[in-house]
Design a protein around this motif. Structure first.
Motif, mmCIF file in Angstrom:
data_model
loop_
_atom_site.group_PDB
_atom_site.id
_atom_site.type_symbol
_atom_site.label_atom_id
_atom_site.label_comp_id
_atom_site.label_asym_id
_atom_site.label_seq_id
_atom_site.Cartn_x
_atom_site.Cartn_y
_atom_site.Cartn_z
ATOM 1 N N ARG A 710 0.854 -1.204 0.000
ATOM 2 C CA ARG A 710 0.000 0.000 0.000
ATOM 3 C C ARG A 710 0.878 1.237 0.000
ATOM 4 O O ARG A 710 2.036 1.211 0.402
ATOM 5 C CB ARG A 710 -0.944 -0.026 1.194
ATOM 6 C CG ARG A 710 -0.232 -0.033 2.561
ATOM 7 C CD ARG A 710 -1.226 -0.322 3.676
ATOM 8 N NE ARG A 710 -1.787 -1.660 3.515
ATOM 9 C CZ ARG A 710 -2.821 -2.109 4.232
ATOM 10 N NH1 ARG A 710 -3.404 -1.324 5.115
ATOM 11 N NH2 ARG A 710 -3.280 -3.324 4.061
ATOM 12 N N ARG A 731 -3.992 0.365 -2.557
ATOM 13 C CA ARG A 731 -3.662 -0.974 -2.026
ATOM 14 C C ARG A 731 -3.611 -1.993 -3.180
ATOM 15 O O ARG A 731 -4.509 -2.002 -4.059
ATOM 16 C CB ARG A 731 -4.712 -1.424 -1.024
ATOM 17 C CG ARG A 731 -4.389 -2.800 -0.402
ATOM 18 C CD ARG A 731 -5.476 -3.210 0.564
ATOM 19 N NE ARG A 731 -6.749 -3.448 -0.126
ATOM 20 C CZ ARG A 731 -7.047 -4.611 -0.751
ATOM 21 N NH1 ARG A 731 -6.176 -5.597 -0.769
ATOM 22 N NH2 ARG A 731 -8.227 -4.743 -1.329
ATOM 23 N N ASP A 733 -3.863 -5.711 -4.726
ATOM 24 C CA ASP A 733 -4.743 -6.850 -4.477
ATOM 25 C C ASP A 733 -4.553 -7.854 -5.626
ATOM 26 O O ASP A 733 -4.208 -7.442 -6.754
ATOM 27 C CB ASP A 733 -6.209 -6.378 -4.429
ATOM 28 C CG ASP A 733 -7.138 -7.492 -3.940
ATOM 29 O OD1 ASP A 733 -7.310 -7.627 -2.716
ATOM 30 O OD2 ASP A 733 -7.666 -8.239 -4.808
ATOM 31 N N PHE A 738 -6.557 -1.020 -5.788
ATOM 32 C CA PHE A 738 -7.759 -0.362 -5.268
ATOM 33 C C PHE A 738 -7.368 0.958 -4.588
ATOM 34 O O PHE A 738 -6.273 1.073 -4.006
ATOM 35 C CB PHE A 738 -8.490 -1.260 -4.275
ATOM 36 C CG PHE A 738 -9.147 -2.446 -4.921
ATOM 37 C CD1 PHE A 738 -10.502 -2.397 -5.252
ATOM 38 C CD2 PHE A 738 -8.424 -3.588 -5.226
ATOM 39 C CE1 PHE A 738 -11.104 -3.487 -5.843
ATOM 40 C CE2 PHE A 738 -9.034 -4.669 -5.819
ATOM 41 C CZ PHE A 738 -10.391 -4.632 -6.144
ATOM 42 N N GLN A 740 -8.936 4.306 -2.031
ATOM 43 C CA GLN A 740 -9.968 4.700 -1.066
ATOM 44 C C GLN A 740 -9.573 6.040 -0.461
ATOM 45 O O GLN A 740 -8.452 6.204 0.039
ATOM 46 C CB GLN A 740 -10.145 3.655 0.033
ATOM 47 C CG GLN A 740 -11.252 3.984 1.007
ATOM 48 C CD GLN A 740 -11.419 2.890 2.069
ATOM 49 O OE1 GLN A 740 -10.578 1.985 2.158
ATOM 50 N NE2 GLN A 740 -12.474 2.977 2.854
ATOM 51 N N GLN A 763 -15.699 2.318 1.147
ATOM 52 C CA GLN A 763 -15.071 1.091 0.614
ATOM 53 C C GLN A 763 -14.115 1.447 -0.509
ATOM 54 O O GLN A 763 -14.148 2.562 -1.047
ATOM 55 C CB GLN A 763 -16.136 0.119 0.100
ATOM 56 C CG GLN A 763 -16.978 0.666 -1.026
ATOM 57 C CD GLN A 763 -18.077 -0.291 -1.435
ATOM 58 O OE1 GLN A 763 -18.392 -1.217 -0.708
ATOM 59 N NE2 GLN A 763 -18.681 -0.066 -2.596
ATOM 60 N N GLU A 764 -13.268 0.459 -0.843
ATOM 61 C CA GLU A 764 -12.260 0.676 -1.869
ATOM 62 C C GLU A 764 -12.878 0.564 -3.255
ATOM 63 O O GLU A 764 -13.863 -0.168 -3.472
ATOM 64 C CB GLU A 764 -11.133 -0.354 -1.750
ATOM 65 C CG GLU A 764 -10.351 -0.234 -0.461
ATOM 66 C CD GLU A 764 -9.285 -1.318 -0.339
ATOM 67 O OE1 GLU A 764 -8.197 -1.018 0.157
ATOM 68 O OE2 GLU A 764 -9.571 -2.468 -0.762
ATOM 69 N N THR A 765 -12.296 1.308 -4.163
ATOM 70 C CA THR A 765 -12.728 1.280 -5.566
ATOM 71 C C THR A 765 -11.543 0.858 -6.430
ATOM 72 O O THR A 765 -10.414 1.351 -6.233
ATOM 73 C CB THR A 765 -13.238 2.658 -6.000
ATOM 74 O OG1 THR A 765 -14.289 3.070 -5.115
ATOM 75 C CG2 THR A 765 -13.745 2.595 -7.432
ATOM 76 N N ARG A 766 -11.825 -0.040 -7.391
ATOM 77 C CA ARG A 766 -10.741 -0.497 -8.270
ATOM 78 C C ARG A 766 -10.289 0.663 -9.157
ATOM 79 O O ARG A 766 -11.092 1.403 -9.715
ATOM 80 C CB ARG A 766 -11.190 -1.653 -9.135
ATOM 81 C CG ARG A 766 -10.140 -2.099 -10.134
ATOM 82 C CD ARG A 766 -10.636 -3.238 -10.971
ATOM 83 N NE ARG A 766 -10.047 -4.484 -10.506
ATOM 84 C CZ ARG A 766 -10.336 -5.673 -11.001
ATOM 85 N NH1 ARG A 766 -11.250 -5.792 -11.931
ATOM 86 N NH2 ARG A 766 -9.736 -6.745 -10.554
ATOM 87 N N VAL A 767 -8.976 0.817 -9.264
ATOM 88 C CA VAL A 767 -8.363 1.876 -10.057
ATOM 89 C C VAL A 767 -8.649 1.658 -11.530
ATOM 90 O O VAL A 767 -8.557 0.528 -12.027
ATOM 91 C CB VAL A 767 -6.843 1.919 -9.785
ATOM 92 C CG1 VAL A 767 -6.147 2.752 -10.830
ATOM 93 C CG2 VAL A 767 -6.578 2.483 -8.403
ATOM 94 N N ARG A 768 -9.001 2.735 -12.211
ATOM 95 C CA ARG A 768 -9.212 2.693 -13.659
ATOM 96 C C ARG A 768 -8.061 3.420 -14.342
ATOM 97 O O ARG A 768 -7.714 4.546 -13.973
ATOM 98 C CB ARG A 768 -10.545 3.345 -14.017
ATOM 99 C CG ARG A 768 -11.752 2.566 -13.472
ATOM 100 C CD ARG A 768 -13.030 3.369 -13.576
ATOM 101 N NE ARG A 768 -13.294 3.746 -14.948
ATOM 102 C CZ ARG A 768 -14.284 4.566 -15.326
ATOM 103 N NH1 ARG A 768 -15.086 5.094 -14.415
ATOM 104 N NH2 ARG A 768 -14.467 4.863 -16.601
#
Length: 787
Positions: A710, A731, A733, A738, A740, A763-768
């Motif tokens: 992270r 972070r 995964d 992800f 946040q 909550q965490e969001t997946r990176v685009r």
């Protein structure tokens, strides 16, 4: 195989038995017709003969000898040896002989027998202690020096030399009639076949196993017979011959020399012909397979077998006229010196005695004079009708060998013949009847029966046998002379019997085997005490209960079988394991009957109660052929170790393994940022004004023990480990990266409709990737890309 390529292999098969099967030294002399009429370049006969002679030299033993002579350029009938027309081979100088033979290739000139015959006679006279043979190969129909040549041939025959001739072409028969063996041949192939017949009759050798090869089929399968002492596998080809390799799965042999001898010869036809010889020492009988490499043309192979079989014939030194006399024959395995107990193993075996125009067959079936069936001692009952010295041959033939041995005896006129009635087998201490029955041999006339018959033992002691009805003799005057006798020692005795009190009598010998005695008494107990882990118990195995007179073979076994414990005994060769397979033990008078025994107990042994340890078993066959068996109880207690003592290393290993897996998983399982992942931080919406940061290379961006990698994005355009003053956390995964926002911060991303939407702070969001992100104050813009 073509006619030309067949010549060398066939000549090999003809000549090689003279060396491979020879058991005594021999001297061979070859007179080769080198006249113009003998030349035939279409099949290169001159060089084929040279090749064969070189191979023959390679097979000669150190005591064998080969002499080659040929015809001179002169037509003069001069009965003088010419050393220039002679090449000699001796076993110790093969290279020089082969080199000299290789240079002798001149054909052309007159036909002159007298000079090469005289030269060969001179050479053969130098080897009077050897078996000798003269072979003449010629296509001549006449000899201008015939009288002189015939005189030389008669002189050779009188000196014990076998003579043979091969007549070539259309002449039909040899020019001389003085040869022992005369053959004819119409072409080169028949020439070699004729020579083969001559050699077989001279040497008593059967044709070898043979076959053909080609570059596409270079596998040899040959059958090795029983009782072979040495075998030679020969391969000769129209071209080179590579290595001969035995295949796996062949029977065993004491030695295999795959490159024993090899060579080659270039012919007048400019073709190089090669050969190679593989030698087997004491091979076991069975199917043998080999592969031959390097063949470029057709080839022939031959297996020549030298047997370790000889015969030992026993003929009385003197016999009576008209009496059926037993002649015994034993086949001996020369490798062991022992009698072959089952001669039937030799395929096609026939043994015959040839006497006064009659043939007597040796048999081993207990009939017609043979004492015991299938004991390996064959007997023929022969009858001599002509008084005086007698010589007769005993001939042995089989599928592979042929051997003849002369026998000599003196045939007397009227005499008493002795027929031994003493048993051939006795036990020491038992009383037997030594007995002889007398029978007339020839015309007895008024010859009175003997007063007594004496039996003489090897140590000089004698017994007087009588026909008076006393001391074991059943009836007086029945012509059976008998006396009781008790053997007091073990061994094989040869007793000589002779009639006394008459004129001429013949001595008769017979064998008596005196065997010992063997008894088992009550066995004791083998006490080894109480043993624990890593200990050893010792005791002495006392075989004092065995009473033996004479040598006997016994077998020791044990049914003791416990894990991690080994029972051993020292029979004189060091300690050996005593188990169910058994150990051989030979005992005889005066031997010590006590043998050290030990029981070695390893760590964590299987427990044993004193009454469950098993037995030591002694087995034997007594003097009467009956089985004997004795069981000696083993008394030992083996104490088991505790469960934890034996299993703690396993338990500790399992725990260490689990700890290692826990640590390894904690190190390897956390996710890591991709190597090429970068974030571009910019003060403006235009990312080209920003600075790219490789996330994985940033300090603090590594994973931890059971912790995914992270990093935090700060509003001061930095990536740092600490969350203090940071805008959002990234972070790693296994499913991606992800993001946040941290508490109190808002991060917005530009969606597909070109609108800024805030990211969830819960909550965490997946990176685009390639999507712009910013803070609420629009002082920090960032975007994720792959470098």
């Amino acid at each position: 195989m073509t006619r030309r390529s067949a010549l060398i292999p066939l000549l090999l098969a003809v000549l090689l038995p003279s060396a491979a099967l020879a058991k005594t030294a021999r001297h061979l002399a070859v007179v080769l017709d080198t006249s113009t009429s003998m030349r035939e370049t279409s099949n290169d006969r001159p060089r084929l003969a040279i090749q064969a002679i070189k191979i023959l030299a390679d097979m000669l033993g150190p005591e064998d000898r080969l002499t080659l002579t040929w015809m001179p350029d002169s037509t003069a009938c001069e009965a003088q040896p010419d050393p220039a027309l002679r090449i000699d081979s001796r076993g110790g100088d093969l290279a020089a002989f082969k080199q000299a033979v290789d240079k002798q290739a001149g054909y052309g000139g007159p036909t002159n027998f007298i000079v090469p015959l005289t030269t060969a006679q001179q050479a053969l006279n130098e080897s009077k202690d050897k078996e000798r043979l003269l072979v003449v190969i010629s296509d001549a129909g006449r000899d201008s020096c015939r009288a002189d040549s015939a005189r030389i041939l008669r002189g050779l025959r009188a000196a014990g030399v076998r003579t043979a001739a091969v007549s070539l072409g259309d002449k039909g028969k040899p020019v001389h009639a003085e040869y022992d063996i005369r053959t004819t041949a119409q072409d080169p192939t028949e020439l070699l076949q004729a020579i083969g017949e001559i050699y077989q009759r001279f040497l008593g050798a059967k044709a070898p196993d043979s076959g053909k090869l080609s570059p596409a089929s270079s596998r040899i399968s040959a059958q090795v017979a029983p009782f072979v002492d040495e075998a030679f596998l020969l391969v000769a080809a129209e071209g080179p011959v590579g290595a001969i390799a035995p295949e796996s799965g062949n029977p065993a042999a004491d030695g295999i020399d795959p490159d024993y001898r090899a060579g080659e010869t270039r012919g007048l036809d400019n073709l190089t012909r090669g050969y190679r010889i593989l030698r087997l020492r004491r091979p076991e009988a069975g199917a043998w397979r080999f592969n031959v490499g390097g063949l470029t043309g057709e080839a022939g192979w031959y297996l020549i077998q030298d047997f370790s079989v000889s015969m030992r014939t026993s003929t009385p030194a003197s016999v009576a006229q008209g009496q059926d006399v037993p002649v015994t024959l034993e086949l001996i395995d020369d490798r062991t010196g022992q009698r072959i107990q089952r001669p039937g193993q030799i395929l096609g075996l026939e043994a015959q005695a040839l006497l006064e125009g009659r043939t007597y067959r040796f048999r081993d079936d207990g009939q017609e004079g043979d004492a015991t069936a299938e004991d390996g001692l064959m007997t023929a009952r022969v009858r001599f009708m002509q008084p005086g010295p007698a010589t007769f041959p005993v001939r042995l033939t089989s599928r592979y060998i042929q051997y003849e041995q002369p026998q000599h005896t003196e045939v007397g006129q009227a005499a008493w013949a002795l027929e031994v009635r003493t048993p051939s087998l006795s036990v020491v201490g038992d009383t037997i009847q030594v007995a002889v029955r007398i029978a007339p041999a020839g015309g007895l006339g008024a010859l009175p029966p003997p007063d007594r018959v004496t039996a003489r033992f090897p140590d000089g002691r004698t017994l007087d046998l009588g026909d008076d009805g006393r001391d074991g003799d059943s009836a007086a005057g029945d012509r059976i002379y008998t006396k009781r006798w008790t053997p007091d020692r073990v061994g094989d005795l040869e007793i000589a019997y002779r009639a006394a009190g008459v004129g001429r009598t013949d001595e008769t010998k017979a064998k008596l085997a005196v065997t010992g005695t063997l008894y088992f008494g009550a066995p004791g107990v083998l006490e080894l005490g109480r043993l624990a882990s890593r200990s050893e118990g010792t005791a002495g195995l006392d075989l004092g209960f065995v009473t033996a007179k004479g040598p006997f073979d016994l077998k020791l076994k044990s049914d003791f079988a416990r894990s991690r414990s080994v029972l051993e005994i020292d029979l004189g060769q060091g300690f050996e394991e005593l188990d169910g397979s058994g150990l051989d033990l030979r005992i005889k008078d005066g031997d010590s009957r006590r043998y050290p025994v030990r029981l070695r107990v390893r760590n964590c042994p299987e427990g044993v109660l004193p009454t469950e340890a098993g037995n030591v078993v002694l087995e034997a066959t007594d003097h009467r052929g009956q089985p004997l068996r004795a069981s000696i109880p083993i008394r030992v207690e083996i104490v088991e170790d505790t469960w934890l003592h034996c299993w703690w290393p396993v338990i500790a290993a399992i725990l260490l393994a689990l700890l290692g897996l826990f640590i390894l998983y904690g190190i390897l399982s956390p996710a890591r940022f991709p190597r090429n992942l970068a974030v571009i931080l910019s003060p403006e919406a235009d990312m080209d004004e920003g600075y790219p940061f490789n996330i994985r290379s940033q300090r603090g961006a590594r994973s931890g023990f059971y912790r995914d990698a992270r990093i935090h994005i700060a509003t001061d355009f930095q990536l740092r480990r600490s969350a203090s003053g940071a805008l959002a956390r990234l972070r790693a995964d296994p499913l991606g990266v992800f993001i946040q926002p941290l508490p109190g911060n808002t991060v917005l991303q530009l969606d597909e409709d070109n609108r800024w939407e805030p990211l969830s702070a819960e909550q965490e969001t997946r990176v685009r990737f390639s999507t712009p992100y910013k803070n609420v104050a629009e002082t920090l813009f960032f975007e994720f890309r792959n470098l």
